[in-house]
Design a protein around this motif. Structure first.
Motif, mmCIF file in Angstrom:
data_model
loop_
_atom_site.group_PDB
_atom_site.id
_atom_site.type_symbol
_atom_site.label_atom_id
_atom_site.label_comp_id
_atom_site.label_asym_id
_atom_site.label_seq_id
_atom_site.Cartn_x
_atom_site.Cartn_y
_atom_site.Cartn_z
ATOM 1 N N SER A 74 77.709 92.671 -48.053
ATOM 2 C CA SER A 74 76.432 92.691 -48.775
ATOM 3 C C SER A 74 75.380 93.523 -48.052
ATOM 4 O O SER A 74 74.481 94.074 -48.693
ATOM 5 C CB SER A 74 75.934 91.266 -49.025
ATOM 6 O OG SER A 74 75.761 90.579 -47.817
ATOM 7 N N SER A 75 75.470 93.645 -46.737
ATOM 8 C CA SER A 75 74.513 94.493 -46.015
ATOM 9 C C SER A 75 74.681 95.951 -46.439
ATOM 10 O O SER A 75 73.694 96.676 -46.630
ATOM 11 C CB SER A 75 74.716 94.383 -44.501
ATOM 12 O OG SER A 75 74.414 93.095 -44.062
ATOM 13 N N SER A 78 73.488 96.505 -49.949
ATOM 14 C CA SER A 78 72.025 96.618 -50.044
ATOM 15 C C SER A 78 71.566 98.055 -49.810
ATOM 16 O O SER A 78 70.540 98.482 -50.348
ATOM 17 C CB SER A 78 71.340 95.657 -49.067
ATOM 18 O OG SER A 78 71.447 96.123 -47.742
ATOM 19 N N VAL A 81 71.990 99.588 -53.122
ATOM 20 C CA VAL A 81 70.947 99.064 -54.024
ATOM 21 C C VAL A 81 69.619 99.785 -53.782
ATOM 22 O O VAL A 81 68.930 100.179 -54.728
ATOM 23 C CB VAL A 81 70.778 97.544 -53.817
ATOM 24 C CG1 VAL A 81 69.531 97.032 -54.524
ATOM 25 C CG2 VAL A 81 72.004 96.801 -54.315
ATOM 26 N N ARG A 82 69.269 99.987 -52.515
ATOM 27 C CA ARG A 82 67.997 100.670 -52.199
ATOM 28 C C ARG A 82 68.015 102.113 -52.698
ATOM 29 O O ARG A 82 66.997 102.639 -53.139
ATOM 30 C CB ARG A 82 67.729 100.603 -50.695
ATOM 31 C CG ARG A 82 67.379 99.209 -50.231
ATOM 32 C CD ARG A 82 66.958 99.180 -48.771
ATOM 33 N NE ARG A 82 66.574 97.838 -48.379
ATOM 34 C CZ ARG A 82 67.337 97.021 -47.654
ATOM 35 N NH1 ARG A 82 68.514 97.430 -47.232
ATOM 36 N NH2 ARG A 82 66.929 95.798 -47.356
ATOM 37 N N THR A 85 67.614 101.851 -56.613
ATOM 38 C CA THR A 85 66.261 101.466 -57.029
ATOM 39 C C THR A 85 65.247 102.544 -56.644
ATOM 40 O O THR A 85 64.269 102.763 -57.356
ATOM 41 C CB THR A 85 65.856 100.108 -56.432
ATOM 42 O OG1 THR A 85 66.019 100.159 -55.011
ATOM 43 C CG2 THR A 85 66.690 98.989 -57.003
ATOM 44 N N LEU A 118 72.276 97.066 -62.672
ATOM 45 C CA LEU A 118 70.998 97.316 -62.014
ATOM 46 C C LEU A 118 70.459 98.706 -62.361
ATOM 47 O O LEU A 118 69.270 98.860 -62.657
ATOM 48 C CB LEU A 118 71.189 97.199 -60.489
ATOM 49 C CG LEU A 118 69.971 97.451 -59.620
ATOM 50 C CD1 LEU A 118 68.993 96.280 -59.731
ATOM 51 C CD2 LEU A 118 70.381 97.635 -58.159
ATOM 52 N N LEU B 112 71.260 89.563 -59.918
ATOM 53 C CA LEU B 112 70.513 90.796 -60.215
ATOM 54 C C LEU B 112 69.091 90.723 -59.676
ATOM 55 O O LEU B 112 68.554 91.715 -59.172
ATOM 56 C CB LEU B 112 70.501 91.063 -61.719
ATOM 57 C CG LEU B 112 71.853 91.530 -62.287
ATOM 58 C CD1 LEU B 112 71.815 91.578 -63.804
ATOM 59 C CD2 LEU B 112 72.241 92.906 -61.731
ATOM 60 N N LEU B 115 69.394 91.393 -56.066
ATOM 61 C CA LEU B 115 69.598 92.834 -55.825
ATOM 62 C C LEU B 115 68.262 93.574 -55.873
ATOM 63 O O LEU B 115 67.996 94.456 -55.051
ATOM 64 C CB LEU B 115 70.553 93.413 -56.870
ATOM 65 C CG LEU B 115 72.028 93.017 -56.763
ATOM 66 C CD1 LEU B 115 72.799 93.469 -58.000
ATOM 67 C CD2 LEU B 115 72.668 93.602 -55.514
ATOM 68 N N THR B 118 66.225 92.797 -52.728
ATOM 69 C CA THR B 118 66.710 93.359 -51.465
ATOM 70 C C THR B 118 66.121 94.740 -51.200
ATOM 71 O O THR B 118 66.026 95.177 -50.056
ATOM 72 C CB THR B 118 68.258 93.415 -51.442
ATOM 73 O OG1 THR B 118 68.698 93.534 -50.097
ATOM 74 C CG2 THR B 118 68.815 94.599 -52.226
ATOM 75 N N ALA B 119 65.724 95.423 -52.275
ATOM 76 C CA ALA B 119 65.162 96.773 -52.113
ATOM 77 C C ALA B 119 63.879 96.751 -51.296
ATOM 78 O O ALA B 119 63.529 97.736 -50.648
ATOM 79 C CB ALA B 119 64.911 97.392 -53.478
ATOM 80 N N ARG B 121 63.181 94.332 -48.926
ATOM 81 C CA ARG B 121 63.326 93.519 -47.713
ATOM 82 C C ARG B 121 63.599 94.385 -46.492
ATOM 83 O O ARG B 121 64.303 95.384 -46.584
ATOM 84 C CB ARG B 121 64.503 92.544 -47.866
ATOM 85 C CG ARG B 121 64.218 91.344 -48.721
ATOM 86 C CD ARG B 121 65.452 90.499 -48.820
ATOM 87 N NE ARG B 121 65.803 89.908 -47.535
ATOM 88 C CZ ARG B 121 66.012 88.620 -47.355
ATOM 89 N NH1 ARG B 121 65.903 87.773 -48.362
ATOM 90 N NH2 ARG B 121 66.350 88.141 -46.184
ATOM 91 N N ASP B 122 63.064 93.947 -45.356
ATOM 92 C CA ASP B 122 63.361 94.636 -44.102
ATOM 93 C C ASP B 122 64.383 93.866 -43.276
ATOM 94 O O ASP B 122 65.095 94.420 -42.451
ATOM 95 C CB ASP B 122 62.080 94.802 -43.263
ATOM 96 C CG ASP B 122 61.099 95.735 -43.942
ATOM 97 O OD1 ASP B 122 61.559 96.688 -44.595
ATOM 98 O OD2 ASP B 122 59.890 95.479 -43.846
ATOM 99 N N GLY B 124 67.624 91.845 -43.235
ATOM 100 C CA GLY B 124 68.837 91.410 -43.909
ATOM 101 C C GLY B 124 68.785 91.726 -45.387
ATOM 102 O O GLY B 124 67.755 92.103 -45.932
ATOM 103 N N SER B 125 69.939 91.559 -46.045
ATOM 104 C CA SER B 125 70.000 91.913 -47.456
ATOM 105 C C SER B 125 69.591 90.753 -48.347
ATOM 106 O O SER B 125 69.114 90.949 -49.459
ATOM 107 C CB SER B 125 71.425 92.351 -47.805
ATOM 108 O OG SER B 125 72.310 91.255 -47.770
ATOM 109 N N LEU B 127 71.566 88.951 -49.845
ATOM 110 C CA LEU B 127 72.459 89.023 -50.999
ATOM 111 C C LEU B 127 73.699 88.152 -50.876
ATOM 112 O O LEU B 127 74.310 87.809 -51.885
ATOM 113 C CB LEU B 127 72.962 90.470 -51.181
ATOM 114 C CG LEU B 127 72.018 91.513 -51.710
ATOM 115 C CD1 LEU B 127 72.751 92.849 -51.811
ATOM 116 C CD2 LEU B 127 71.498 91.103 -53.071
ATOM 117 N N GLY B 128 74.106 87.837 -49.664
ATOM 118 C CA GLY B 128 75.433 87.269 -49.435
ATOM 119 C C GLY B 128 75.728 86.023 -50.255
ATOM 120 O O GLY B 128 76.763 85.936 -50.924
#
Lengths: 126, 162
Positions: A74-75, A78, A81-82, A85, A118, B112, B115, B118-119, B121-122, B124-125, B127-128
């Motif tokens: 997931s890291s 992300s 995802v960034r 987006t 997304l 979603l 997700l 997470t865009a 966030r600094d 960690g994600s 998301l897990g």
């Protein structure tokens, strides 16, 4: 740097590699191995350079070929995802993001379905 | 599955290599035992995400990991548990995230949302756990043991194929 040069550095680690090539209307970055916490920073760099080059060269698509990528945590998701987006927020129409998948790798079906939802029309899954 | 129960337990320091190795073991073992590669992948992904969280947010190095698959009359119940010492501030956040997931009517909608979050966030994600719930179609629970260790469990149930 000439227009023909591609400023995306390869990654060659024990369990992860990445290599990008320019094709006439797109840039294709091929990822192989296992995208876990150890490679997150390298993946971030690759995506950042891919974005910079796709914008500089004005290509229609930036392609992530993940047919040989066996897992993504997931890291690393992300990071993708960034990227998506960030592109969605662009005021100017830019390139599309395409994923070339392997139907036999089960993580791709569900995780990339989420990316497609997304990203909407910006994201294409093959 | 010929036996009634399969149990795999280990204690280890969850570095990135150890987490990926555990994921592959869980994938191979559960895909074989359940005769379903999709279930195997879902368990393996959940194992990776739970162990990643323990590595990131744990207070001491060692985690206890358990995979248990029980045959039932209706099919199978597969449970993953990761147990470790944690920080108080991380525990409050973990409890809050799990509560949000447990109360979500639609795990994919929540995923979603995660997700999109997470865009910005600094750290960690984030998301897990939402990924385990949505992509893994698993139920999450969290509890505190008598030894004050935090235990996160992810469970999936499957009925027998007619």
């Amino acid at each position: 740097m000439s227009e023909g040069d591609l400023a995306i550095r390869d990654v060659n680690l024990e369990h992860f590699s990445a290599h990008a090539e320019r094709e006439p209307t797109k840039i294709v970055a091929r990822l192989r191995g296992n995208a876990d916490q150890l490679v997150r920073d390298e993946l971030q760099r690759i995506i950042s350079e891919l974005h910079t080059e796709a914008t500089r060269l004005g290509v229609r698509e930036a392609v992530l070929d993940v047919r040989d990528l066996y897992f993504m945590n997931s890291s690393c998701l992300s990071v993708i995802v960034r990227w998506i987006t960030g592109q969605m927020k662009c005021a100017i129409e830019s390139y599309r993001i395409r994923f070339t998948c392997n139907a036999n790798l089960r993580w791709q079906k569900r995780s990339l379905q989420a990316m497609a939802t997304l990203g909407g029309a910006l994201v294409v899954i093959d | 599955m010929n036996a009634d129960t399969l149990l795999l337990e280990s204690s280890f320091v969850p570095d990135a290599k150890g987490i990926s190795t555990t994921r592959r073991i869980v994938d191979d073992l559960s895909s074989h035992v359940l005769d379903d590669p999709d279930l195997g992948w879902r368990l393996a992904m959940a194992a990776h995400e739970l162990l990643d969280n323990a590595r990131k947010y744990g207070r001491e190095g060692t985690v206890r990991f358990r995979l248990k698959i029980d045959a039932t009359k209706e099919g199978y119940i597969a449970m993953l548990r990761v147990e470790n010492r944690d920080h108080a501030e991380n525990r409050a956040n973990l409890l809050s995230v799990v509560r949000e997931i447990q109360s979500a009517a639609d795990p994919w909608a929540l995923y979603l949302t995660a997700l999109q979050r997470t865009a910005s966030r600094d750290d960690g994600s984030g998301l897990g756990l939402a990924r385990i719930s949505a992509e893994g179609e698993m139920t999450l629970t969290v509890s505190v043991g008598d030894d004050e260790n935090i235990r996160v469990e992810a469970t999936l149930e499957r009925g027998r194929t007619p």
